[in-house]
Design a protein around this motif. Structure first.
Motif, PDB file in Angstrom:
ATOM      1  N   THR A 178       4.242  55.682 117.293  1.00  0.00           N
ATOM      2  CA  THR A 178       4.360  55.997 118.713  1.00  0.00           C
ATOM      3  C   THR A 178       5.691  56.665 119.010  1.00  0.00           C
ATOM      4  O   THR A 178       5.755  57.599 119.807  1.00  0.00           O
ATOM      5  CB  THR A 178       4.211  54.728 119.587  1.00  0.00           C
ATOM      6  OG1 THR A 178       5.061  53.706 119.065  1.00  0.00           O
ATOM      7  CG2 THR A 178       2.781  54.249 119.602  1.00  0.00           C
ATOM      8  N   SER A 179       6.771  56.220 118.352  1.00  0.00           N
ATOM      9  CA  SER A 179       8.073  56.840 118.602  1.00  0.00           C
ATOM     10  C   SER A 179       8.069  58.283 118.108  1.00  0.00           C
ATOM     11  O   SER A 179       8.605  59.176 118.767  1.00  0.00           O
ATOM     12  CB  SER A 179       9.194  56.047 117.919  1.00  0.00           C
ATOM     13  OG  SER A 179       9.041  56.066 116.521  1.00  0.00           O
ATOM     14  N   VAL A 180       7.429  58.531 116.965  1.00  0.00           N
ATOM     15  CA  VAL A 180       7.337  59.897 116.444  1.00  0.00           C
ATOM     16  C   VAL A 180       6.547  60.776 117.409  1.00  0.00           C
ATOM     17  O   VAL A 180       6.944  61.895 117.719  1.00  0.00           O
ATOM     18  CB  VAL A 180       6.681  59.900 115.040  1.00  0.00           C
ATOM     19  CG1 VAL A 180       6.265  61.301 114.635  1.00  0.00           C
ATOM     20  CG2 VAL A 180       7.647  59.319 114.012  1.00  0.00           C
ATOM     21  N   ILE A 181       5.415  60.249 117.911  1.00  0.00           N
ATOM     22  CA  ILE A 181       4.583  61.012 118.846  1.00  0.00           C
ATOM     23  C   ILE A 181       5.366  61.304 120.123  1.00  0.00           C
ATOM     24  O   ILE A 181       5.348  62.437 120.622  1.00  0.00           O
ATOM     25  CB  ILE A 181       3.283  60.233 119.161  1.00  0.00           C
ATOM     26  CG1 ILE A 181       2.361  60.253 117.939  1.00  0.00           C
ATOM     27  CG2 ILE A 181       2.571  60.832 120.367  1.00  0.00           C
ATOM     28  CD1 ILE A 181       1.159  59.352 118.059  1.00  0.00           C
ATOM     29  N   GLN A 182       6.088  60.293 120.644  1.00  0.00           N
ATOM     30  CA  GLN A 182       6.885  60.500 121.851  1.00  0.00           C
ATOM     31  C   GLN A 182       7.942  61.569 121.609  1.00  0.00           C
ATOM     32  O   GLN A 182       8.176  62.430 122.461  1.00  0.00           O
ATOM     33  CB  GLN A 182       7.563  59.191 122.269  1.00  0.00           C
ATOM     34  CG  GLN A 182       6.609  58.246 122.967  1.00  0.00           C
ATOM     35  CD  GLN A 182       7.286  56.945 123.350  1.00  0.00           C
ATOM     36  OE1 GLN A 182       8.348  56.618 122.821  1.00  0.00           O
ATOM     37  NE2 GLN A 182       6.689  56.210 124.249  1.00  0.00           N
ATOM     38  N   TYR A 183       8.586  61.524 120.439  1.00  0.00           N
ATOM     39  CA  TYR A 183       9.615  62.501 120.108  1.00  0.00           C
ATOM     40  C   TYR A 183       9.023  63.907 120.077  1.00  0.00           C
ATOM     41  O   TYR A 183       9.574  64.840 120.638  1.00  0.00           O
ATOM     42  CB  TYR A 183      10.232  62.141 118.753  1.00  0.00           C
ATOM     43  CG  TYR A 183      11.178  63.182 118.213  1.00  0.00           C
ATOM     44  CD1 TYR A 183      12.428  63.359 118.787  1.00  0.00           C
ATOM     45  CD2 TYR A 183      10.817  63.978 117.128  1.00  0.00           C
ATOM     46  CE1 TYR A 183      13.298  64.309 118.286  1.00  0.00           C
ATOM     47  CE2 TYR A 183      11.679  64.932 116.630  1.00  0.00           C
ATOM     48  CZ  TYR A 183      12.925  65.094 117.206  1.00  0.00           C
ATOM     49  OH  TYR A 183      13.776  66.035 116.717  1.00  0.00           O
ATOM     50  N   LYS A 184       7.860  64.035 119.444  1.00  0.00           N
ATOM     51  CA  LYS A 184       7.217  65.357 119.350  1.00  0.00           C
ATOM     52  C   LYS A 184       6.803  65.851 120.725  1.00  0.00           C
ATOM     53  O   LYS A 184       6.968  67.029 121.048  1.00  0.00           O
ATOM     54  CB  LYS A 184       6.001  65.283 118.414  1.00  0.00           C
ATOM     55  CG  LYS A 184       6.415  65.082 116.976  1.00  0.00           C
ATOM     56  CD  LYS A 184       5.399  65.629 116.002  1.00  0.00           C
ATOM     57  CE  LYS A 184       5.972  65.548 114.589  1.00  0.00           C
ATOM     58  NZ  LYS A 184       5.120  66.161 113.607  1.00  0.00           N
ATOM     59  N   LEU A 185       6.262  64.942 121.571  1.00  0.00           N
ATOM     60  CA  LEU A 185       5.865  65.325 122.920  1.00  0.00           C
ATOM     61  C   LEU A 185       7.087  65.777 123.716  1.00  0.00           C
ATOM     62  O   LEU A 185       7.032  66.761 124.450  1.00  0.00           O
ATOM     63  CB  LEU A 185       5.192  64.144 123.633  1.00  0.00           C
ATOM     64  CG  LEU A 185       3.732  63.907 123.267  1.00  0.00           C
ATOM     65  CD1 LEU A 185       3.208  62.664 123.962  1.00  0.00           C
ATOM     66  CD2 LEU A 185       2.871  65.109 123.646  1.00  0.00           C
ATOM     67  N   ARG A 186       8.204  65.056 123.546  1.00  0.00           N
ATOM     68  CA  ARG A 186       9.425  65.408 124.259  1.00  0.00           C
ATOM     69  C   ARG A 186       9.892  66.795 123.822  1.00  0.00           C
ATOM     70  O   ARG A 186      10.278  67.626 124.639  1.00  0.00           O
ATOM     71  CB  ARG A 186      10.506  64.362 123.975  1.00  0.00           C
ATOM     72  CG  ARG A 186      11.588  64.321 125.052  1.00  0.00           C
ATOM     73  CD  ARG A 186      12.553  63.180 124.804  1.00  0.00           C
ATOM     74  NE  ARG A 186      11.887  61.889 124.868  1.00  0.00           N
ATOM     75  CZ  ARG A 186      12.112  60.895 124.013  1.00  0.00           C
ATOM     76  NH1 ARG A 186      12.954  61.034 123.028  1.00  0.00           N
ATOM     77  NH2 ARG A 186      11.473  59.767 124.146  1.00  0.00           N
ATOM     78  N   ARG A 187       9.837  67.058 122.521  1.00  0.00           N
ATOM     79  CA  ARG A 187      10.238  68.371 122.006  1.00  0.00           C
ATOM     80  C   ARG A 187       9.313  69.452 122.531  1.00  0.00           C
ATOM     81  O   ARG A 187       9.751  70.538 122.896  1.00  0.00           O
ATOM     82  CB  ARG A 187      10.223  68.383 120.475  1.00  0.00           C
ATOM     83  CG  ARG A 187      11.476  67.778 119.891  1.00  0.00           C
ATOM     84  CD  ARG A 187      11.656  68.137 118.436  1.00  0.00           C
ATOM     85  NE  ARG A 187      11.593  69.566 118.208  1.00  0.00           N
ATOM     86  CZ  ARG A 187      11.376  70.128 117.024  1.00  0.00           C
ATOM     87  NH1 ARG A 187      11.184  69.372 115.980  1.00  0.00           N
ATOM     88  NH2 ARG A 187      11.340  71.429 116.893  1.00  0.00           N
TER      89      ARG A 187
END
Length: 58
Positions: free
Chosen positions: A32-41
């Motif tokens: 989930t943290s990776v997905i959030q990071y990618k979405l933020r980017r």
């Protein structure tokens, strides 16, 4: 004696189950943290693209 063995086995199984749950929870948190990071980017990239498009009329 027999009760003690059964209790020991069940507690060991419980510990293993808890460890398994912790591992799964950790993996989910990581994903989930990776997905959030990618979405933020992605949001940042979208904002940059829209900014560039607005400031550079063709």
């Amino acid at each position: 004696m027999n009760k003690l063995v059964v209790w020991g086995m069940s507690s060991a199984g419980l510990c293993r189950g808890m460890a398994f749950l912790y591992i799964i929870a950790g993996m989910l948190l990581c994903v989930t943290s990776v997905i959030q990071y990618k979405l933020r980017r992605l949001k940042c990239v979208k904002a940059e693209v829209s900014y560039v498009l607005q400031n550079n009329p063709q």
